[in-house]
Design a protein around this motif. Structure first.
Motif, mmCIF file in Angstrom:
data_model
loop_
_atom_site.group_PDB
_atom_site.id
_atom_site.type_symbol
_atom_site.label_atom_id
_atom_site.label_comp_id
_atom_site.label_asym_id
_atom_site.label_seq_id
_atom_site.Cartn_x
_atom_site.Cartn_y
_atom_site.Cartn_z
ATOM 1 N N LEU A 73 25.767 43.617 49.370
ATOM 2 C CA LEU A 73 26.475 43.803 48.103
ATOM 3 C C LEU A 73 26.025 45.081 47.401
ATOM 4 O O LEU A 73 26.841 45.790 46.797
ATOM 5 N N GLU A 74 24.734 45.385 47.471
ATOM 6 C CA GLU A 74 24.242 46.646 46.908
ATOM 7 C C GLU A 74 24.859 47.836 47.629
ATOM 8 O O GLU A 74 25.281 48.810 46.994
ATOM 9 N N GLU A 75 24.913 47.764 48.955
ATOM 10 C CA GLU A 75 25.485 48.851 49.752
ATOM 11 C C GLU A 75 26.952 49.080 49.397
ATOM 12 O O GLU A 75 27.425 50.223 49.360
ATOM 13 N N ALA A 76 27.664 47.989 49.121
ATOM 14 C CA ALA A 76 29.093 48.079 48.797
ATOM 15 C C ALA A 76 29.348 48.430 47.334
ATOM 16 O O ALA A 76 30.500 48.579 46.931
ATOM 17 N N GLY A 77 28.294 48.587 46.541
ATOM 18 C CA GLY A 77 28.476 48.906 45.124
ATOM 19 C C GLY A 77 29.176 47.799 44.368
ATOM 20 O O GLY A 77 30.037 48.056 43.527
ATOM 21 N N ALA A 78 28.795 46.539 44.655
ATOM 22 C CA ALA A 78 29.506 45.390 44.095
ATOM 23 C C ALA A 78 28.867 44.849 42.827
ATOM 24 O O ALA A 78 29.166 43.723 42.422
ATOM 25 N N GLU A 79 28.013 45.634 42.181
ATOM 26 C CA GLU A 79 27.331 45.146 40.986
ATOM 27 C C GLU A 79 28.313 44.729 39.900
ATOM 28 O O GLU A 79 28.073 43.777 39.152
ATOM 29 N N TYR A 80 29.436 45.446 39.804
ATOM 30 C CA TYR A 80 30.416 45.143 38.757
ATOM 31 C C TYR A 80 31.687 44.529 39.339
ATOM 32 O O TYR A 80 32.748 44.584 38.720
ATOM 33 N N ASP A 81 31.571 43.935 40.523
ATOM 34 C CA ASP A 81 32.722 43.283 41.137
ATOM 35 C C ASP A 81 33.202 42.135 40.255
ATOM 36 O O ASP A 81 32.402 41.370 39.708
ATOM 37 N N SER A 82 34.527 42.023 40.111
ATOM 38 C CA SER A 82 35.083 41.023 39.193
ATOM 39 C C SER A 82 34.766 39.590 39.614
ATOM 40 O O SER A 82 34.796 38.681 38.788
ATOM 41 N N GLY A 83 34.479 39.367 40.915
ATOM 42 C CA GLY A 83 34.142 38.016 41.375
ATOM 43 C C GLY A 83 32.736 37.589 41.034
ATOM 44 O O GLY A 83 32.363 36.432 41.246
ATOM 45 N N LEU A 84 31.912 38.514 40.517
ATOM 46 C CA LEU A 84 30.530 38.227 40.115
ATOM 47 C C LEU A 84 29.668 37.729 41.277
ATOM 48 O O LEU A 84 28.671 37.038 41.060
ATOM 49 N N ASN A 85 30.050 38.073 42.510
ATOM 50 C CA ASN A 85 29.260 37.638 43.665
ATOM 51 C C ASN A 85 27.861 38.237 43.629
ATOM 52 O O ASN A 85 26.888 37.594 44.023
ATOM 53 N N PHE A 86 27.765 39.474 43.154
ATOM 54 C CA PHE A 86 26.469 40.145 43.084
ATOM 55 C C PHE A 86 25.496 39.313 42.243
ATOM 56 O O PHE A 86 24.347 39.096 42.622
ATOM 57 N N TYR A 87 25.945 38.835 41.098
ATOM 58 C CA TYR A 87 25.062 38.100 40.200
ATOM 59 C C TYR A 87 24.789 36.675 40.682
ATOM 60 O O TYR A 87 23.736 36.110 40.386
ATOM 61 N N ARG A 88 25.723 36.090 41.421
ATOM 62 C CA ARG A 88 25.458 34.779 42.024
ATOM 63 C C ARG A 88 24.302 34.870 43.001
ATOM 64 O O ARG A 88 23.389 34.031 42.983
ATOM 65 N N VAL A 89 24.318 35.889 43.848
ATOM 66 C CA VAL A 89 23.255 36.058 44.837
ATOM 67 C C VAL A 89 21.950 36.449 44.149
ATOM 68 O O VAL A 89 20.876 35.929 44.474
ATOM 69 N N LYS A 90 22.028 37.364 43.193
ATOM 70 C CA LYS A 90 20.829 37.810 42.486
ATOM 71 C C LYS A 90 20.174 36.652 41.743
ATOM 72 O O LYS A 90 18.944 36.508 41.747
ATOM 73 N N THR A 91 20.978 35.806 41.111
ATOM 74 C CA THR A 91 20.442 34.655 40.396
ATOM 75 C C THR A 91 19.729 33.698 41.347
ATOM 76 O O THR A 91 18.647 33.184 41.041
ATOM 77 N N ALA A 92 20.325 33.472 42.525
ATOM 78 C CA ALA A 92 19.701 32.588 43.514
ATOM 79 C C ALA A 92 18.351 33.142 43.968
ATOM 80 O O ALA A 92 17.376 32.400 44.115
ATOM 81 N N LEU A 93 18.279 34.460 44.164
ATOM 82 C CA LEU A 93 17.011 35.083 44.562
ATOM 83 C C LEU A 93 15.995 35.012 43.426
ATOM 84 O O LEU A 93 14.805 34.758 43.662
ATOM 85 N N ASP A 94 16.440 35.230 42.196
ATOM 86 C CA ASP A 94 15.533 35.171 41.049
ATOM 87 C C ASP A 94 14.964 33.771 40.870
ATOM 88 O O ASP A 94 13.779 33.599 40.555
ATOM 89 N N VAL A 95 15.792 32.753 41.059
ATOM 90 C CA VAL A 95 15.341 31.367 40.956
ATOM 91 C C VAL A 95 14.288 31.083 42.016
ATOM 92 O O VAL A 95 13.258 30.452 41.743
ATOM 93 N N ASN A 96 14.527 31.575 43.224
ATOM 94 C CA ASN A 96 13.550 31.367 44.293
ATOM 95 C C ASN A 96 12.226 32.050 43.972
ATOM 96 O O ASN A 96 11.147 31.480 44.182
#
Length: 206
Positions: free
Chosen positions: A169-192
């Motif tokens: 997602l970082e490689e694809a520049g998806a930080e501001y993707d409207s689907g918010l997939n970047f933040y879903r994954v980031k949140t899961a990693l932060d929780v871990n």
């Protein structure tokens, strides 16, 4: 002798005595008038092909700076994010990183001269638009791959899948993707990471 002429003469004498030749900052030849153009120059250190590739990348970046870049309009028309300006900047920088593999210029001139490699490229708006469309397809494919890895993130391999998804997602520049997939994954990693810290703090000390 007038002061301007004297100053030029002194400058030329200094360059001559130092054995230094001035580097040409602009392209030494022209491109067809109907093309946007970009110019890159790189000093040759070691392998000439390394300098040529570096000059080619600089030329494409220069081309996108001068040419009819379509990123801003496309993002503005198609995204529904809160920070559209940041989304535009992120997508544009990601597109520039991919430009060398997806834009096929209509005109290329490459020359090695006086220890330098210079590359001049020219492209039509259609060349750039075609590259942009290919970039969007590549980006959609990468985001889809990242989402698939995120959905597989279960069990002992969970963290590995999450990290791989986040990297894509970082490689694809998806930080501001409207689907918010970047933040879903980031949140899961932060929780871990937070759970690891808590487990470490609660572990009995020997």
């Amino acid at each position: 002798m007038s002061r301007p002429v004297l100053a030029i003469a002194v400058s030329l004498l200094a360059v001559s005595c130092a054995g230094v030749r001035p580097v040409q900052l602009g392209p030494p030849t022209g491109v067809p008038l109907d093309l946007a153009w970009g110019y890159g120059v790189e000093k040759v250190h070691g392998e000439p092909d390394v300098a040529r590739r570096a000059a080619h990348l600089k030329a494409l970046d220069d081309l996108l700076t001068r040419g009819p870049l379509l990123v801003s309009k496309v993002v503005r028309d198609s995204t529904r994010v809160r920070d559209a300006r940041s989304a535009e900047r992120t997508l544009e920088s990601t597109f520039r990183l991919r430009a060398s593999s997806i834009i096929q210029p209509s005109f290329i001139r490459q020359v090695f001269e006086d220890g330098f490699s210079w590359v001049l490229v020219g492209a039509t708006p259609s060349d750039i638009e075609r590259g942009w469309e290919e970039f969007l397809v590549w980006r959609d494919d990468r985001i889809a791959e990242a989402i698939h890895l995120f959905e597989l993130a279960e069990g002992p391999q969970r963290i590995g899948f999450l990290e791989a998804s986040f990297t894509i997602l970082e490689e694809a520049g998806a930080e501001y993707d409207s689907g918010l997939n970047f933040y879903r994954v980031k949140t899961a990693l932060d929780v871990n990471d937070h759970q690891k810290v808590n487990e470490s703090e609660q572990a009995p000390r020997l």
